[in-house]
Scaffold this active site. Structure first.
Site, short mmCIF file in Angstrom:
data_model
loop_
_atom_site.label_atom_id
_atom_site.label_comp_id
_atom_site.label_asym_id
_atom_site.label_seq_id
_atom_site.Cartn_x
_atom_site.Cartn_y
_atom_site.Cartn_z
N LYS A 16 8.07 5.07 1.72
CA LYS A 16 7.47 3.90 1.05
C LYS A 16 7.00 4.26 -0.36
O LYS A 16 7.26 3.53 -1.32
CB LYS A 16 6.29 3.35 1.87
CG LYS A 16 6.63 2.96 3.29
CD LYS A 16 5.45 2.36 4.03
CE LYS A 16 4.27 3.31 4.18
NZ LYS A 16 4.56 4.49 5.04
N ARG A 92 -1.45 -3.07 7.86
CA ARG A 92 -1.16 -2.08 8.89
C ARG A 92 -1.55 -2.57 10.27
O ARG A 92 -1.36 -1.85 11.24
CB ARG A 92 -1.94 -0.81 8.59
CG ARG A 92 -1.17 0.18 7.77
CD ARG A 92 -2.11 1.32 7.45
NE ARG A 92 -1.46 2.59 7.47
CZ ARG A 92 -0.93 3.19 6.41
NH1 ARG A 92 -0.92 2.60 5.25
NH2 ARG A 92 -0.42 4.39 6.52
N ARG A 126 6.27 18.04 3.46
CA ARG A 126 5.91 17.44 2.16
C ARG A 126 4.87 18.29 1.45
O ARG A 126 3.93 18.81 2.06
CB ARG A 126 5.35 16.03 2.37
CG ARG A 126 4.78 15.44 1.08
CD ARG A 126 4.49 13.98 1.15
NE ARG A 126 3.64 13.63 2.26
CZ ARG A 126 3.39 12.36 2.62
NH1 ARG A 126 3.93 11.37 1.95
NH2 ARG A 126 2.60 12.11 3.63
N ARG A 159 -0.97 17.77 2.16
CA ARG A 159 -2.00 16.78 2.44
C ARG A 159 -2.67 17.11 3.75
O ARG A 159 -2.00 17.53 4.70
CB ARG A 159 -1.34 15.38 2.53
CG ARG A 159 -1.59 14.50 1.35
CD ARG A 159 -0.74 13.27 1.31
NE ARG A 159 -0.89 12.35 2.43
CZ ARG A 159 -0.33 11.13 2.48
NH1 ARG A 159 0.41 10.71 1.46
NH2 ARG A 159 -0.48 10.34 3.51
N ARG A 170 -0.91 9.81 13.45
CA ARG A 170 -0.50 8.74 12.52
C ARG A 170 0.69 7.95 13.07
O ARG A 170 0.75 6.73 12.94
CB ARG A 170 -0.14 9.34 11.16
CG ARG A 170 -1.36 9.74 10.35
CD ARG A 170 -0.99 10.70 9.25
NE ARG A 170 -0.20 10.11 8.20
CZ ARG A 170 0.52 10.83 7.34
NH1 ARG A 170 0.54 12.16 7.42
NH2 ARG A 170 1.20 10.23 6.39
#
Ligand code: AP5
Length: 219
Positions: A16, A92, A126, A159, A170
């Site tokens: 996204k 969400r 990531r 992160r 998540r």
């Protein structure tokens, strides 16, 4: 017709943020992202909102949703300042979707679809620049020099919520809360499902065609 109002939905790691950057640049519209807004305000005092924790940080590091009242206020303020926008990370849950319908109309709803196995690989690999926020990946998108941002020379870090326990949570939070939102938007006339598992340039090609068919993006 004004500038396009675009919603981009999808699970954590679907791309996204990556594709919203392309959308905002190509059509000259705002990238409104609740994730970045909250990361920039992790320690803001939300104790007057009757929440379990006093700041967004604890929710985010565990991969849980930050309370609706906090996020709704961020989005309302950002959208009131934008003509065209791509909204990333919101809504969400069904309550946020209801709230959004009272704030603005939406022309295009992009739903990025990616398998859970691929999402885990993307998120755990990531790395994010601590200077400019650019995203890299240890396998799919390596910087020229390990650990250093190609753009600004900042340091690349993981992160907090890309650590394995938070990633699994998540994805579960997404399945439980956000999948019903996507099911609801399937009836929207601007809804389009995009195969997010293709390479980034191909995902962008599919998004660009879908937006041009559904919204006025002429300069
Ligand atoms: P947020 O920042 O919105 O995180 P997210 O939805 O989990 O999404 P990500 O940023 O992890 O992934 P993405 O889909 O943007 O993928 P990206 O392009 O980075 O939210 C963080 C937290 O804030 C939440 O957990 C919650 O606590 C809170 N929050 C935010 N909004 C909220 C709300 N509305 N209500 C309540 N709480 C809220 O790509 C991921 C990786 O994959 C990158 O390394 C990238 O390089 C790579 N990649 C991208 N595309 C491809 C591709 N096509 N092929 C291969 N690799 C790719």
């Amino acid at each position: 017709m004004g500038q396009p109002h675009i919603l981009i939905l999808g699970p954590p790691g679907a791309g996204k943020g990556t594709q919203s950057g392309n959308i905002a640049e190509e059509y000259g519209i705002e990238h409104v992202t609740t994730g970045d807004a909250l990361r920039g305000n992790k320690d803001m005092d939300i104790s007057d909102m009757d929440t379990e924790y006093d700041t967004p940080r604890a929710y985010m590091e565990a991969g849980d949703l930050v309370p609706d009242a906090v996020v709704n206020a961020i989005v309302e303020e950002a959208l009131s300042a934008a003509d065209g926008f791509v909204l990333d990370g919101y809504p969400r849950n069904l309550e946020q979707a209801e709230e959004l319908s009272g704030m603005t109309d939406i022309d295009v709803v992009l739903s990025l679809e990616v398998s859970r196995e691929e999402l885990v690989d993307r998120l755990s690999g990531r790395r994010v620049c601590d200077g400019c926020g650019a995203n890299f990946h240890v396998e799919f998108d390596q910087p020229a020099e390990e650990g250093i941002c190609d753009g600004c020379g900042g340091e690349l870090e993981q992160r907090e919520d890309d650590r394995p326990e938070a990633v699994e949570n998540r994805l579960d939070v997404f399945d439980e809360n956000t999948t019903p939102v996507i099911e609801q938007y399937q009836d929207h006339e601007g809804f389009v499902a995009i195969d997010g598992e293709q390479p980034p340039a191909e995902v962008w090609g599919a998004i660009d065609s879908a937006v041009r068919e559904r919204a006025d993006v002429s300069e």
